[in-house]
Design a protein around this motif. Structure first.
Motif, PDB file in Angstrom:
ATOM      1  N   TRP A  27       0.767  -1.568   0.248  1.00 56.23           N
ATOM      2  CA  TRP A  27      -0.043  -0.296  -0.135  1.00 56.23           C
ATOM      3  C   TRP A  27       1.107   1.005  -0.181  1.00 56.23           C
ATOM      4  O   TRP A  27       2.148   1.275   0.495  1.00 56.23           O
ATOM      5  CB  TRP A  27      -0.949  -0.220   0.805  1.00 56.23           C
ATOM      6  CG  TRP A  27      -1.704  -1.404   1.531  1.00 56.23           C
ATOM      7  CD1 TRP A  27      -1.750  -2.253   2.147  1.00 56.23           C
ATOM      8  CD2 TRP A  27      -2.522  -1.710   0.348  1.00 56.23           C
ATOM      9  NE1 TRP A  27      -2.886  -2.943   1.929  1.00 56.23           N
ATOM     10  CE2 TRP A  27      -3.101  -3.036   0.933  1.00 56.23           C
ATOM     11  CE3 TRP A  27      -2.966  -1.835  -1.106  1.00 56.23           C
ATOM     12  CZ2 TRP A  27      -4.053  -4.009   0.101  1.00 56.23           C
ATOM     13  CZ3 TRP A  27      -3.595  -2.495  -1.543  1.00 56.23           C
ATOM     14  CH2 TRP A  27      -4.012  -3.526  -0.915  1.00 56.23           C
ATOM     15  N   SER A  28       0.281   2.895  -0.138  1.00 53.22           N
ATOM     16  CA  SER A  28       1.316   3.742  -0.206  1.00 53.22           C
ATOM     17  C   SER A  28       1.295   4.252   0.528  1.00 53.22           C
ATOM     18  O   SER A  28       1.505   4.115   1.712  1.00 53.22           O
ATOM     19  CB  SER A  28       0.193   4.678  -1.159  1.00 53.22           C
ATOM     20  OG  SER A  28      -0.125   4.691  -2.012  1.00 53.22           O
ATOM     21  N   GLN A  67      -6.234   2.142  -4.102  1.00 55.06           N
ATOM     22  CA  GLN A  67      -5.197   0.794  -3.763  1.00 55.06           C
ATOM     23  C   GLN A  67      -5.476  -0.447  -4.591  1.00 55.06           C
ATOM     24  O   GLN A  67      -4.408  -0.883  -4.900  1.00 55.06           O
ATOM     25  CB  GLN A  67      -4.767   1.590  -2.173  1.00 55.06           C
ATOM     26  CG  GLN A  67      -5.495   2.267  -1.709  1.00 55.06           C
ATOM     27  CD  GLN A  67      -3.492   3.070  -1.686  1.00 55.06           C
ATOM     28  OE1 GLN A  67      -2.618   1.889  -0.966  1.00 55.06           O
ATOM     29  NE2 GLN A  67      -3.670   3.836  -2.242  1.00 55.06           N
ATOM     30  N   ARG A 140       0.252  -0.248  -7.020  1.00 54.48           N
ATOM     31  CA  ARG A 140       0.916  -0.475  -5.562  1.00 54.48           C
ATOM     32  C   ARG A 140       1.669  -2.365  -6.330  1.00 54.48           C
ATOM     33  O   ARG A 140       2.562  -2.227  -4.616  1.00 54.48           O
ATOM     34  CB  ARG A 140      -0.711  -1.314  -5.407  1.00 54.48           C
ATOM     35  CG  ARG A 140      -1.153   0.527  -5.627  1.00 54.48           C
ATOM     36  CD  ARG A 140      -1.086   1.137  -4.107  1.00 54.48           C
ATOM     37  NE  ARG A 140       0.091   2.058  -4.195  1.00 54.48           N
ATOM     38  CZ  ARG A 140      -0.203   3.073  -5.343  1.00 54.48           C
ATOM     39  NH1 ARG A 140      -1.156   3.345  -5.692  1.00 54.48           N
ATOM     40  NH2 ARG A 140       1.121   3.850  -5.645  1.00 54.48           N
ATOM     41  N   TYR A 141       2.042  -3.271  -6.679  1.00 50.84           N
ATOM     42  CA  TYR A 141       1.851  -4.835  -6.811  1.00 50.84           C
ATOM     43  C   TYR A 141       3.210  -4.646  -7.222  1.00 50.84           C
ATOM     44  O   TYR A 141       3.672  -5.327  -7.088  1.00 50.84           O
ATOM     45  CB  TYR A 141       1.164  -5.493  -6.659  1.00 50.84           C
ATOM     46  CG  TYR A 141       0.559  -5.573  -8.298  1.00 50.84           C
ATOM     47  CD1 TYR A 141       0.799  -6.642  -9.017  1.00 50.84           C
ATOM     48  CD2 TYR A 141      -0.945  -5.584  -8.591  1.00 50.84           C
ATOM     49  CE1 TYR A 141       0.194  -7.444 -10.325  1.00 50.84           C
ATOM     50  CE2 TYR A 141      -1.068  -5.869  -9.947  1.00 50.84           C
ATOM     51  CZ  TYR A 141      -0.627  -6.408 -10.303  1.00 50.84           C
ATOM     52  OH  TYR A 141      -0.975  -6.597 -12.145  1.00 50.84           O
TER      53      TYR A 141
END
Length: 369
Positions: A27-28, A67, A140-141
């Motif tokens: 996550w950020s 997200q 994100r990933y």
């Protein structure tokens, strides 16, 4: 003044294309766990017919970022927020992710949640007509979500339904990568069962296996595709598990002729449970190529500085007369150049390094790609 502007790096001092695997929070802002989930009223009015983007911060915060997204799919188009003959959003979602996740699907192919390795058992009675999809944002990933290193909580008691503090069912979902040896669909895409369990304490604890979950009437909880950043949930199994006193925590409205908002049911299930806490923990895994360069600075090199404060007067005399016999300088930056003396990369030292004729140094520069 002795010394060179450029120093060749010998082949023995180069170590290139070193492959390493690193794991970091998805996550950020480097957050390992999301505990609050927000949507956007602007997005809800456009693509919200198909999916909802989930943010890490409220709409008033300008630093918030997407997200992941959640969506609902039905093979015949039921449960959509808006309807049109033959082209309901839920039908598009189901078929889109069927084409992405399954090999050689036909128009009648359904997701198979039989709980076997990869859900590949033929003739299973758990071929689902509807699914929920959690699609983690690619930024994100990055390369993939780390199998065995994520956990998601869904609750039948949600803020939107005014049920915090009431009795509710909570399911904790993980994947079964730690307990299966057959995860390969194809070389670039693996698939694992989504099962109930926890990764608390740093180790995987599976409460109910995919096969055991399938012994019921609703099939396993779903399938996880780490390279795609996708969690495809069996809507019927999740809905049944969140049922409280005959009332389902996730309402599946399978109607093709009315405006339904089934996607938002999953958004609500993400919200804080009866303890006031939401939970989605995940880590990503990526491979990085590194090149290491050992920059050797001998005693007669780089003992002087080009900094204007090093000199004085119109004749550029040394500011400190003692530097004539015993020059000193501080190395703060290393530049890597090609054969045409073109600057390619700059490395900054964590602190200035004193250099004199009595001192030598080896500075290791690492470039990650």
């Amino acid at each position: 003044m002795a010394g060179n502007f450029f120093t060749d790096i010998s082949e023995d001092d180069k170590r290139t294309n070193v492959l390493s695997t690193i794991s970091s929070p998805v996550w950020s802002d480097g957050s390992a766990t999301l505990t609050a989930f927000y949507t956007s009223s602007v997005q809800s009015g456009s693509s919200g017919n198909y999916y909802y983007d989930i943010y890490n911060k409220a709409g008033s915060d300008s630093t918030r970022q997407v997200q992941f997204a959640v969506a609902y799919g039905h093979i015949e188009g039921s449960g959509s927020l808006s309807t049109s003959d033959g082209n309901n959003p839920s039908k598009a979602i189901y078929r889109q992710f069927r084409n992405i996740c399954l090999q050689n699907p036909t128009s009648g192919t359904r997701f198979n949640f039989d709980g076997s390795s990869g859900g590949k058992t033929a003739g299973s009675r758990f071929e689902a007509e509807d699914i929920f999809v959690i699609n983690v944002n690619r930024a994100r990933y990055r390369e993939k979500i780390d199998p065995g290193n994520w956990e998601l909580h869904l609750s039948g008691s949600v803020q939107a339904k005014g049920a915090i503090g009431s009795t509710s069912n909570i399911i904790k979902l993980i994947d079964d990568s730690e307990s299966t040896s057959d995860s390969t669909v194809k070389s670039s895409q693996r698939v694992f069962n989504i099962v109930s369990g926890s990764i608390a304490g740093g180790s995987t604890s599976i409460k109910t296996s995919g096969a055991a979950q399938s012994d019921g009437t609703n099939g396993s909880y779903g399938q996880f595709y780490p390279e795609l950043g996708l969690m495809v949930l069996n809507a019927q199994a999740v809905s049944a598990s969140l049922e409280v006193s005959g009332s389902s925590g996730i309402k599946l409205t399978r109607s093709g002729g009315a405006n339904n908002n089934t996607s938002f049911e999953l958004v609500e299930a993400l919200q804080p449970d009866e303890n006031g806490t939401g939970y989605f923990r995940a880590r990503r895994e990526e491979q990085i190529k590194s090149s290491h360069y050992f920059c050797r600075v001998t005693s007669d090199q780089y003992n002087y500085s080009q900094n204007p404060t090093y000199f004085t007067g119109s004749n550029a005399e040394l500011q400190n007369p003692s530097f004539v016999q015993d020059p000193k300088a501080y190395i703060t930056t290393v530049g890597l150049y090609n054969n045409n003396n073109e600057l390619l990369a700059v490395a900054k030292l964590s602190q200035p390094l004193l250099k004199s004729k009595d001192r030598e140094a080896v500075i290791k520069v690492r470039l990650d790609f």
